[in-house]
Design a protein around this motif. Sequence first.
Motif, PDB file in Angstrom:
ATOM      1  N   ARG A 163     -47.967  51.764  49.134  1.00  0.00           N
ATOM      2  CA  ARG A 163     -47.906  50.829  48.005  1.00  0.00           C
ATOM      3  C   ARG A 163     -46.438  50.449  47.818  1.00  0.00           C
ATOM      4  O   ARG A 163     -45.599  51.314  47.557  1.00  0.00           O
ATOM      5  CB  ARG A 163     -48.478  51.521  46.767  1.00  0.00           C
ATOM      6  CG  ARG A 163     -48.583  50.648  45.524  1.00  0.00           C
ATOM      7  CD  ARG A 163     -49.434  51.381  44.479  1.00  0.00           C
ATOM      8  NE  ARG A 163     -49.450  50.680  43.202  1.00  0.00           N
ATOM      9  CZ  ARG A 163     -49.005  51.182  42.057  1.00  0.00           C
ATOM     10  NH1 ARG A 163     -48.495  52.414  42.027  1.00  0.00           N
ATOM     11  NH2 ARG A 163     -49.069  50.497  40.940  1.00  0.00           N
ATOM     12  N   ILE A 164     -46.126  49.169  47.940  1.00  0.00           N
ATOM     13  CA  ILE A 164     -44.751  48.684  47.866  1.00  0.00           C
ATOM     14  C   ILE A 164     -44.580  47.897  46.568  1.00  0.00           C
ATOM     15  O   ILE A 164     -45.275  46.895  46.342  1.00  0.00           O
ATOM     16  CB  ILE A 164     -44.407  47.783  49.074  1.00  0.00           C
ATOM     17  CG1 ILE A 164     -44.730  48.502  50.396  1.00  0.00           C
ATOM     18  CG2 ILE A 164     -42.936  47.366  49.019  1.00  0.00           C
ATOM     19  CD1 ILE A 164     -43.923  49.753  50.654  1.00  0.00           C
ATOM     20  N   LEU A 165     -43.655  48.343  45.715  1.00  0.00           N
ATOM     21  CA  LEU A 165     -43.479  47.757  44.384  1.00  0.00           C
ATOM     22  C   LEU A 165     -42.048  47.255  44.189  1.00  0.00           C
ATOM     23  O   LEU A 165     -41.206  47.953  43.609  1.00  0.00           O
ATOM     24  CB  LEU A 165     -43.817  48.793  43.309  1.00  0.00           C
ATOM     25  CG  LEU A 165     -45.226  49.396  43.333  1.00  0.00           C
ATOM     26  CD1 LEU A 165     -45.357  50.458  42.253  1.00  0.00           C
ATOM     27  CD2 LEU A 165     -46.283  48.321  43.179  1.00  0.00           C
ATOM     28  N   PRO A 166     -41.743  46.032  44.646  1.00  0.00           N
ATOM     29  CA  PRO A 166     -40.444  45.455  44.288  1.00  0.00           C
ATOM     30  C   PRO A 166     -40.439  45.075  42.811  1.00  0.00           C
ATOM     31  O   PRO A 166     -41.490  45.014  42.165  1.00  0.00           O
ATOM     32  CB  PRO A 166     -40.360  44.221  45.197  1.00  0.00           C
ATOM     33  CG  PRO A 166     -41.773  43.861  45.490  1.00  0.00           C
ATOM     34  CD  PRO A 166     -42.560  45.145  45.487  1.00  0.00           C
ATOM     35  N   ASN A 167     -39.242  44.849  42.282  1.00  0.00           N
ATOM     36  CA  ASN A 167     -39.079  44.453  40.875  1.00  0.00           C
ATOM     37  C   ASN A 167     -39.734  45.458  39.929  1.00  0.00           C
ATOM     38  O   ASN A 167     -40.352  45.083  38.924  1.00  0.00           O
ATOM     39  CB  ASN A 167     -39.634  43.039  40.647  1.00  0.00           C
ATOM     40  CG  ASN A 167     -38.959  42.022  41.539  1.00  0.00           C
ATOM     41  OD1 ASN A 167     -37.739  41.904  41.550  1.00  0.00           O
ATOM     42  ND2 ASN A 167     -39.749  41.300  42.332  1.00  0.00           N
ATOM     43  N   THR A 168     -39.590  46.742  40.277  1.00  0.00           N
ATOM     44  CA  THR A 168     -40.178  47.825  39.489  1.00  0.00           C
ATOM     45  C   THR A 168     -39.125  48.899  39.262  1.00  0.00           C
ATOM     46  O   THR A 168     -39.052  49.892  40.006  1.00  0.00           O
ATOM     47  CB  THR A 168     -41.415  48.415  40.213  1.00  0.00           C
ATOM     48  OG1 THR A 168     -42.334  47.363  40.521  1.00  0.00           O
ATOM     49  CG2 THR A 168     -42.113  49.440  39.339  1.00  0.00           C
ATOM     50  N   PRO A 169     -38.284  48.723  38.249  1.00  0.00           N
ATOM     51  CA  PRO A 169     -37.223  49.710  38.027  1.00  0.00           C
ATOM     52  C   PRO A 169     -37.760  51.029  37.504  1.00  0.00           C
ATOM     53  O   PRO A 169     -38.758  51.075  36.780  1.00  0.00           O
ATOM     54  CB  PRO A 169     -36.346  49.031  36.963  1.00  0.00           C
ATOM     55  CG  PRO A 169     -37.269  48.087  36.251  1.00  0.00           C
ATOM     56  CD  PRO A 169     -38.243  47.604  37.293  1.00  0.00           C
ATOM     57  N   VAL A 170     -37.106  52.093  37.905  1.00  0.00           N
ATOM     58  CA  VAL A 170     -37.413  53.422  37.375  1.00  0.00           C
ATOM     59  C   VAL A 170     -36.637  53.609  36.083  1.00  0.00           C
ATOM     60  O   VAL A 170     -35.409  53.475  36.054  1.00  0.00           O
ATOM     61  CB  VAL A 170     -37.050  54.517  38.394  1.00  0.00           C
ATOM     62  CG1 VAL A 170     -37.122  55.903  37.755  1.00  0.00           C
ATOM     63  CG2 VAL A 170     -37.963  54.430  39.606  1.00  0.00           C
ATOM     64  N   THR A 171     -37.340  53.898  35.009  1.00  0.00           N
ATOM     65  CA  THR A 171     -36.675  54.100  33.722  1.00  0.00           C
ATOM     66  C   THR A 171     -36.372  55.562  33.446  1.00  0.00           C
ATOM     67  O   THR A 171     -35.358  55.880  32.823  1.00  0.00           O
ATOM     68  CB  THR A 171     -37.535  53.526  32.585  1.00  0.00           C
ATOM     69  OG1 THR A 171     -38.861  54.081  32.650  1.00  0.00           O
ATOM     70  CG2 THR A 171     -37.631  52.011  32.720  1.00  0.00           C
ATOM     71  N   ASP A 172     -37.245  56.472  33.935  1.00  0.00           N
ATOM     72  CA  ASP A 172     -37.028  57.906  33.737  1.00  0.00           C
ATOM     73  C   ASP A 172     -37.722  58.682  34.848  1.00  0.00           C
ATOM     74  O   ASP A 172     -38.833  58.323  35.256  1.00  0.00           O
ATOM     75  CB  ASP A 172     -37.605  58.389  32.402  1.00  0.00           C
ATOM     76  CG  ASP A 172     -36.910  57.804  31.191  1.00  0.00           C
ATOM     77  OD1 ASP A 172     -35.750  58.175  30.953  1.00  0.00           O
ATOM     78  OD2 ASP A 172     -37.538  56.968  30.519  1.00  0.00           O
ATOM     79  N   LEU A 173     -37.075  59.751  35.293  1.00  0.00           N
ATOM     80  CA  LEU A 173     -37.769  60.722  36.131  1.00  0.00           C
ATOM     81  C   LEU A 173     -38.576  61.644  35.225  1.00  0.00           C
ATOM     82  O   LEU A 173     -38.152  61.987  34.115  1.00  0.00           O
ATOM     83  CB  LEU A 173     -36.777  61.539  36.953  1.00  0.00           C
ATOM     84  CG  LEU A 173     -36.034  60.818  38.069  1.00  0.00           C
ATOM     85  CD1 LEU A 173     -35.079  61.768  38.768  1.00  0.00           C
ATOM     86  CD2 LEU A 173     -36.989  60.194  39.078  1.00  0.00           C
ATOM     87  N   LEU A 174     -39.735  62.057  35.706  1.00  0.00           N
ATOM     88  CA  LEU A 174     -40.571  63.000  34.973  1.00  0.00           C
ATOM     89  C   LEU A 174     -40.275  64.400  35.484  1.00  0.00           C
ATOM     90  O   LEU A 174     -40.449  64.689  36.667  1.00  0.00           O
ATOM     91  CB  LEU A 174     -42.049  62.675  35.179  1.00  0.00           C
ATOM     92  CG  LEU A 174     -42.496  61.265  34.784  1.00  0.00           C
ATOM     93  CD1 LEU A 174     -43.968  61.059  35.145  1.00  0.00           C
ATOM     94  CD2 LEU A 174     -42.269  61.020  33.300  1.00  0.00           C
ATOM     95  N   CYS A 175     -39.810  65.271  34.611  1.00  0.00           N
ATOM     96  CA  CYS A 175     -39.424  66.633  34.998  1.00  0.00           C
ATOM     97  C   CYS A 175     -40.245  67.634  34.182  1.00  0.00           C
ATOM     98  O   CYS A 175     -40.291  67.550  32.949  1.00  0.00           O
ATOM     99  CB  CYS A 175     -37.937  66.857  34.742  1.00  0.00           C
ATOM    100  SG  CYS A 175     -36.869  65.705  35.633  1.00  0.00           S
ATOM    101  N   GLU A 176     -40.885  68.563  34.891  1.00  0.00           N
ATOM    102  CA  GLU A 176     -41.702  69.578  34.242  1.00  0.00           C
ATOM    103  C   GLU A 176     -41.533  70.905  34.961  1.00  0.00           C
ATOM    104  O   GLU A 176     -41.611  70.957  36.196  1.00  0.00           O
ATOM    105  CB  GLU A 176     -43.194  69.183  34.269  1.00  0.00           C
ATOM    106  CG  GLU A 176     -43.512  67.914  33.509  1.00  0.00           C
ATOM    107  CD  GLU A 176     -44.975  67.507  33.644  1.00  0.00           C
ATOM    108  OE1 GLU A 176     -45.728  68.240  34.329  1.00  0.00           O
ATOM    109  OE2 GLU A 176     -45.356  66.467  33.089  1.00  0.00           O
ATOM    110  N   ASP A 177     -41.263  71.950  34.218  1.00  0.00           N
ATOM    111  CA  ASP A 177     -41.237  73.312  34.766  1.00  0.00           C
ATOM    112  C   ASP A 177     -40.345  73.436  35.989  1.00  0.00           C
ATOM    113  O   ASP A 177     -40.708  74.019  37.015  1.00  0.00           O
ATOM    114  CB  ASP A 177     -42.662  73.779  35.109  1.00  0.00           C
ATOM    115  CG  ASP A 177     -43.594  73.770  33.911  1.00  0.00           C
ATOM    116  OD1 ASP A 177     -43.121  74.102  32.805  1.00  0.00           O
ATOM    117  OD2 ASP A 177     -44.775  73.420  34.078  1.00  0.00           O
ATOM    118  N   GLY A 178     -39.144  72.846  35.919  1.00  0.00           N
ATOM    119  CA  GLY A 178     -38.185  72.986  37.001  1.00  0.00           C
ATOM    120  C   GLY A 178     -38.484  72.146  38.222  1.00  0.00           C
ATOM    121  O   GLY A 178     -37.994  72.445  39.315  1.00  0.00           O
TER     122      GLY A 178
END
Length: 407
Positions: A163-178
């Motif tokens: 799945r290729i998603l141009p024009n799709t900025p990452v706003t936050d990484l999801l971090c859980e339990d290290g």
Amino acid sequence: MNRATDVLVIGGGATGAGIARDLALRGVDVTLCERGGLAAGTTGRSHGVLHSGARYADFDPAGARECIAENRILKDIAGACIDDTGGLFVQLDGDDPDYFDEKLAGCREQDIDATVLSDADAREAVPELSERTERVIRVPDGVIYPSRLVAATAASAREHGARILPNTPVTDLLCEDGAVVGARVGGDDGEEIRADHVVNAAGAWAEELAAQAGVEVAMRPTTGVMVAVDHAGIEPVLNRCRPPSDGDIVVPHGSQAVLGTTSVDVDDPDDYDTDREEIDRMVRECAAMVPALEEDEISRAYWGVRPLYAPDEAERDESRSISRGFFLLDHSRDGVDGFTSIVGGKLTTHRRMAEAVTDHVCGELGVSGTCRTDEERLPGHDDPEKLDALVAEFGADSPADRDVTGA
């Protein structure tokens, strides 16, 4: 809306697209996100040289061997994404003759085809060469059209399920339990993508992205200007045969030539000076090899940002001394699981970088399978019109090759 994928790749330059392709070819469910059009960052703002390894042969033998191996692979699989122009290393009067000799010896030691040309042969290859020319080495350099290369690579990934998603900025990484378990993408109206593994292929922006996971990635970005002038008739890539410095490369582009480049440290890869004096200096320096360049009309000038990695502070005094090799960073060693960064490297070696990342990620996920990206040709490799349609579809048009793709 929430989605799930095995691997989320962040960054849609050549390396990110290459990772998505390699993973998809091995049967891994992969999603790629890029904040702009594909190739919008460093890839699409490079000088586009397909290195033979000659540039590195005298001081970085491992890097030279990587380049010549990937040079041969890309010429086979990438078709009209590449122009097999050949290249020359040009020694002018005043240049160190020992450097020429060391360059030639290094090429031969690293199995790079290198031939010293007679004056007549050199002038047949480039009739406009300066009268100051003393010696010339012919090497198998070429030209990459990065928009086509990235678009075709992404198309191959998609054909195999990515799945290729141009024009799709990452706003936050999801971090859980290290562990990094995905990302929020697309802004306020976007979505959450959950993943078993996240790959940071953000290039010069890798430090900023990694910081969202509490990981330090010591990038040292530098900018370089490229100047395209209207000049037909130069067929091979021209390299000044001297230690790397400003204005030492001329890249043929059909009816144009691209002149480069500088190396200026920047703190922010999105915010840097674009100094007209750099443009003028590129023209002056490159005209030492081909004096007629100084008379040409400038078609466009653009700056690119190199994703240099320099964790050793002692190396930070001179950016040109920082390795152009690539580094795979397994962040489980930093206490963060499910997260890998790939930094450094060169456009020429993007496929090898992607293979290294894919080997690592597949090992983490317990996926078997071998790399096939060195054998399977890219979609549209023999059809420039199809390639340029893919460029338009993925928004991959970039200043590096806009004159060729017509975008």
